[in-house]
Design an enzyme around this catalytic site. Sequence first.
Site, PDB file in Angstrom:
ATOM      1  N   ASP A 127      -3.386 -18.046   0.727  1.00  0.00           N
ATOM      2  CA  ASP A 127      -4.404 -18.751  -0.072  1.00  0.00           C
ATOM      3  C   ASP A 127      -5.098 -19.814   0.759  1.00  0.00           C
ATOM      4  OD1 ASP A 127      -1.924 -20.029  -0.022  1.00  0.00           O
ATOM      5  OD2 ASP A 127      -2.055 -20.800  -2.063  1.00  0.00           O
ATOM      6  N   TYR A 142       0.821  -1.210   0.000  1.00  0.00           N
ATOM      7  CA  TYR A 142       0.000   0.000   0.000  1.00  0.00           C
ATOM      8  C   TYR A 142       0.858   1.264   0.000  1.00  0.00           C
ATOM      9  CZ  TYR A 142      -4.795  -1.697   0.787  1.00  0.00           C
ATOM     10  OH  TYR A 142      -6.037  -2.238   0.665  1.00  0.00           O
ATOM     11  N   ASP A 167     -12.500  -8.647   4.731  1.00  0.00           N
ATOM     12  CA  ASP A 167     -13.791  -8.617   4.036  1.00  0.00           C
ATOM     13  C   ASP A 167     -14.401 -10.025   4.021  1.00  0.00           C
ATOM     14  OD1 ASP A 167     -13.738  -5.906   3.356  1.00  0.00           O
ATOM     15  OD2 ASP A 167     -14.488  -6.305   1.329  1.00  0.00           O
ATOM     16  N   LYS A 180       2.869 -15.198   2.739  1.00  0.00           N
ATOM     17  CA  LYS A 180       3.056 -15.877   1.459  1.00  0.00           C
ATOM     18  C   LYS A 180       4.553 -16.134   1.328  1.00  0.00           C
ATOM     19  CE  LYS A 180       1.421 -17.520  -2.443  1.00  0.00           C
ATOM     20  NZ  LYS A 180       0.455 -18.654  -2.529  1.00  0.00           N
ATOM     21  N   ASP A 209      -6.589  -6.701   4.187  1.00  0.00           N
ATOM     22  CA  ASP A 209      -7.716  -6.048   3.509  1.00  0.00           C
ATOM     23  C   ASP A 209      -8.663  -7.110   2.952  1.00  0.00           C
ATOM     24  OD1 ASP A 209      -9.231  -3.982   2.251  1.00  0.00           O
ATOM     25  OD2 ASP A 209      -8.190  -4.409   0.361  1.00  0.00           O
TER      26      ASP A 209
HETATM   27  C1  IPM Z   1     -10.562  -0.878   3.924  1.00  0.00           C
HETATM   28  C2  IPM Z   1     -10.770  -0.293   2.541  1.00  0.00           C
HETATM   29  C3  IPM Z   1      -9.588   0.626   2.219  1.00  0.00           C
HETATM   30  C4  IPM Z   1      -8.346  -0.237   2.196  1.00  0.00           C
HETATM   31  C5  IPM Z   1      -9.727   1.452   0.940  1.00  0.00           C
HETATM   32  C6  IPM Z   1     -10.992   2.287   0.957  1.00  0.00           C
HETATM   33  C7  IPM Z   1      -8.528   2.313   0.705  1.00  0.00           C
HETATM   34  O1  IPM Z   1     -10.935  -1.306   1.599  1.00  0.00           O
HETATM   35  O2  IPM Z   1     -10.474  -0.111   4.886  1.00  0.00           O
HETATM   36  O3  IPM Z   1     -10.504  -2.101   4.029  1.00  0.00           O
HETATM   37  O4  IPM Z   1      -8.019  -0.842   1.173  1.00  0.00           O
HETATM   38  O5  IPM Z   1      -7.674  -0.307   3.216  1.00  0.00           O
HETATM   39 MG    MG Z   2     -11.079  -3.234   2.427  1.00  0.00          MG
END
Ligand code: IPM
Ligand code: MG
Length: 358
Positions: free
Chosen positions: A222, A135, A250, A190, A246
């Site tokens: 993975d 990042y 999710d 990884k 990230d």
């Molecule tokens: C998160 C989001 C952010 C990230 C984006 C909006 C930059 O996906 O907070 O998980 O990738 O960190």
């Molecule tokens: Mg995110």
Amino acid sequence: MKIAVLPGDGIGTEIVAEAVKVLNALDLKLEMETALVGGAAYEAHGHPLPEATLKLAKEADAVLFGAVGDWKYDKLDRALRPEQAILGLRKNLGLFANLRPAICYEQLVGASSLKPELIAGLDILIIRELTGDIYFGQPRGRRIASDGLFPGTEEAFDTMRYSRPEIERIAHVAFQAARQRAKRVTSVDKANVLETFQFWKDVVTEVGQQYPDVALDHMYVDNAAMQLVRDPKKFDVVVTGNMFGDILSDEASMLTGSIGMLPSASLNASKQGLYEPSHGSAPDIAGKGIANPLATILSAAMMLRFSLNQEAAAERIEAAVKTVLAQGLRTADIFSPGTTRVSTFEMGAAVVRALSSY
Ligand code: IPM
Ligand code: MG
């Protein structure tokens, strides 16, 4: 106790309004100041993270953040896109430790896409490193390729990078969190392919020697992605880098039925923190009053706990959220037959009412 309130874009304004309502219903001396961030700030001031907003955030004890982003900004220069606001806040405030709990609430077991027995009682904590990795690594950019498969053509590149202190400090956060929980840490890497993540694995292993009471294991990313849907309850604390975190957070959040339920905390070394729901700005449902404010309300609870030293108030909010779920109140994202569908506003009001019984 000073709180910078940054609602942002899309559903951000609606859900943050409900969290502020809940905070105001506690009898605490909270000083809240609101500022623009993300696309909203770009519209008004030409920048997603204006100087004044950053200053307010830096001077506050904590930041309550909604969400940023909208497809309509996709064509903007990267530096002006709404996402730069949250990345800039993380970097400028040194918020390196991102805590993303994935908890399955008893009443929402049916809302998950996984079988109830796989997720009933699920309680995992993803700890994502937030200020390093691909990042933020330099160099990055576009250029004309001088070697590789297609020399002379355009190419783009980003740099994956971690330093020892960056890995050490996030590993300490993970081991200390595990001590308050089931005492297990899974470090996700990884290492079979990437030098950065072989180094990550080595450093986490070293730090782990200071925590003999915590069990440490390592998993390739993975495999971790697969195990999370195969048998998520085998995890306790998961610690990983910025990009894998990230993605996995999710995935983990959706196991619980609704990403609309999950809070997050991003902390720096002095426990100053930014608190935001794990979900995004959802422009498709913005302005309709149907977004779920509970992730943001629970983020406010995390804020009281981690940055403002108000554990009792945090527990009151969490109990009130459980109460409204037990009452059968549901926003659209967690609605199921037999429950009562409510708006964003009604959900916030219900939490405020439930607070008075604790
Ligand atoms: C998160 C989001 C952010 C990230 C984006 C909006 C930059 O996906 O907070 O998980 O990738 O960190
Ligand atoms: Mg995110």
